[in-house]
Design an enzyme around this catalytic site. Structure first.
Site, mmCIF file in Angstrom:
data_model
loop_
_atom_site.group_PDB
_atom_site.id
_atom_site.type_symbol
_atom_site.label_atom_id
_atom_site.label_comp_id
_atom_site.label_asym_id
_atom_site.label_seq_id
_atom_site.Cartn_x
_atom_site.Cartn_y
_atom_site.Cartn_z
ATOM 1 N N GLY A 11 1.539 3.056 2.973
ATOM 2 C CA GLY A 11 0.927 2.138 2.003
ATOM 3 C C GLY A 11 -0.344 1.466 2.487
ATOM 4 C CG ASN A 46 -5.275 4.794 0.757
ATOM 5 O OD1 ASN A 46 -6.476 4.643 0.585
ATOM 6 N ND2 ASN A 46 -4.762 5.726 1.531
ATOM 7 C CG LEU A 80 5.998 12.532 -0.701
ATOM 8 C CD1 LEU A 80 7.262 12.365 0.125
ATOM 9 C CD2 LEU A 80 5.447 13.931 -0.485
ATOM 10 C CB ILE A 89 3.165 12.310 -12.663
ATOM 11 C CG1 ILE A 89 2.584 11.645 -11.412
ATOM 12 C CG2 ILE A 89 3.302 11.296 -13.791
ATOM 13 C CD1 ILE A 89 3.429 10.550 -10.795
ATOM 14 C CG HIS A 104 -5.135 15.997 -2.056
ATOM 15 N ND1 HIS A 104 -3.762 16.117 -1.987
ATOM 16 C CD2 HIS A 104 -5.638 16.993 -1.291
ATOM 17 C CE1 HIS A 104 -3.462 17.159 -1.227
ATOM 18 N NE2 HIS A 104 -4.581 17.706 -0.782
ATOM 19 C CG ASP A 141 -2.696 17.938 -5.034
ATOM 20 O OD1 ASP A 141 -2.645 16.710 -5.201
ATOM 21 O OD2 ASP A 141 -2.065 18.528 -4.145
ATOM 22 C CD GLU A 184 -7.036 8.704 1.944
ATOM 23 O OE1 GLU A 184 -6.604 9.745 1.462
ATOM 24 O OE2 GLU A 184 -6.325 7.944 2.641
HETATM 25 C C1 GAR Z 1 -3.268 9.202 2.134
HETATM 26 O O1 GAR Z 1 -4.094 9.829 3.088
HETATM 27 C C2 GAR Z 1 -3.316 9.945 0.815
HETATM 28 O O2 GAR Z 1 -4.551 10.561 0.574
HETATM 29 C C3 GAR Z 1 -2.245 10.974 1.022
HETATM 30 O O3 GAR Z 1 -1.220 10.309 1.688
HETATM 31 C C4 GAR Z 1 -1.807 9.314 2.547
HETATM 32 C C5 GAR Z 1 -1.032 8.034 2.362
HETATM 33 O O4 GAR Z 1 -1.432 7.077 3.308
HETATM 34 N N1 GAR Z 1 -1.806 11.538 -0.222
HETATM 35 C C6 GAR Z 1 -1.405 12.808 -0.333
HETATM 36 O O5 GAR Z 1 -1.321 13.556 0.616
HETATM 37 C C7 GAR Z 1 -1.037 13.250 -1.750
HETATM 38 N N2 GAR Z 1 -0.832 14.659 -1.811
HETATM 39 P P1 GAR Z 1 -1.064 5.548 3.094
HETATM 40 O O6 GAR Z 1 0.425 5.494 2.722
HETATM 41 O O7 GAR Z 1 -1.317 4.907 4.413
HETATM 42 O O8 GAR Z 1 -1.923 5.018 2.001
#
Ligand code: GAR
Length: 187
Positions: free
Chosen positions: A12, A14, A85, A88, A104, A145, A174
């Site tokens: 989490g 992001n 994960l 949707i 992504h 995706d 990100e």
């Molecule tokens: C992020 O890098 C996001 O882009 C990726 O998971 C990570 C979560 O990090 N998402 C995917 O791979 C979706 N297919 P976080 O929990 O620290 O935000």
């Protein structure tokens, strides 16, 4: 006030970055964070940041309108997938057209699809000796995706970069771009 709901399955970071970005914004608020994992670190972050967080299980998500009704009850303007994960389901896609976005950690259409999540993406990028990687922010449809791309940003990979270093470079992109894209979509 525009209301964001974030979906997250893991750390989490992001989600935290987005919550912090909008914390003093009078026009946008993170109304809630939803997770499909009871042990997700995002729940600790939400507690610390004072953002309501909720857990749902697979049947509530995929085989009922529980989550849909919950989101409608929150008057959700934008659903933000930040490290989420599961695919949707169509009831949410239909109820929130062009109001669900995902980030992504690669340059789609490369390194997307089922199972391509977090570090597994960076490992594949490293194994294929890519010289660059990046992020893709896109609308969400029923396939992993594949929705229309809103923004991509790139970063260089040095031959000496390991998976953790690649992940760090991608995370920086990100943190920089995701909140700004959200702000723009809500303006
Ligand atoms: C992020 O890098 C996001 O882009 C990726 O998971 C990570 C979560 O990090 N998402 C995917 O791979 C979706 N297919 P976080 O929990 O620290 O935000």
């Amino acid at each position: 006030m525009k209301r964001i709901v974030i979906f997250a399955s893991g750390s989490g970071s992001n989600a935290e970055n987005i919550i912090s970005f909008f914390s003093d914004n009078p026009k946008v608020t993170v109304a809630a964070v939803l997770t499909n994992k009871k042990s997700a670190k995002v729940l600790e972050r939400c507690e610390r940041l004072g953002v309501p967080a909720f857990y749902f299980n697979k049947s509530a998500f995929k085989s009922s309108d529980t989550v849909l009704h919950f989101l409608q009850g929150l008057n959700t303007d934008l659903i933000v997938l930040a490290g989420f994960l599961w695919r949707i389901p169509s009831n949410l896609i239909d109820a929130f057209p062009n109001k669900i976005i995902n980030i992504h950690p690669a340059l789609l259409p490369k390194y997307g699809g089922k199972g391509m999540y977090g570090d597994s993406v960076h490992q594949a990028v490293k194994e294929n000796k890519e010289v660059e990687t990046g992020i893709t922010i896109h609308y969400v449809n029923e396939n992993y995706d594949e929705g229309a791309i809103i923004l991509q940003a790139k970063t260089k990979i040095e031959p000496t970069d390991d998976t953790a270093e690649i992940a760090q470079k991608v995370h920086q992109l990100e943190y920089e771009h995701f909140p700004k894209v959200i702000e723009k979509l809500l303006s």
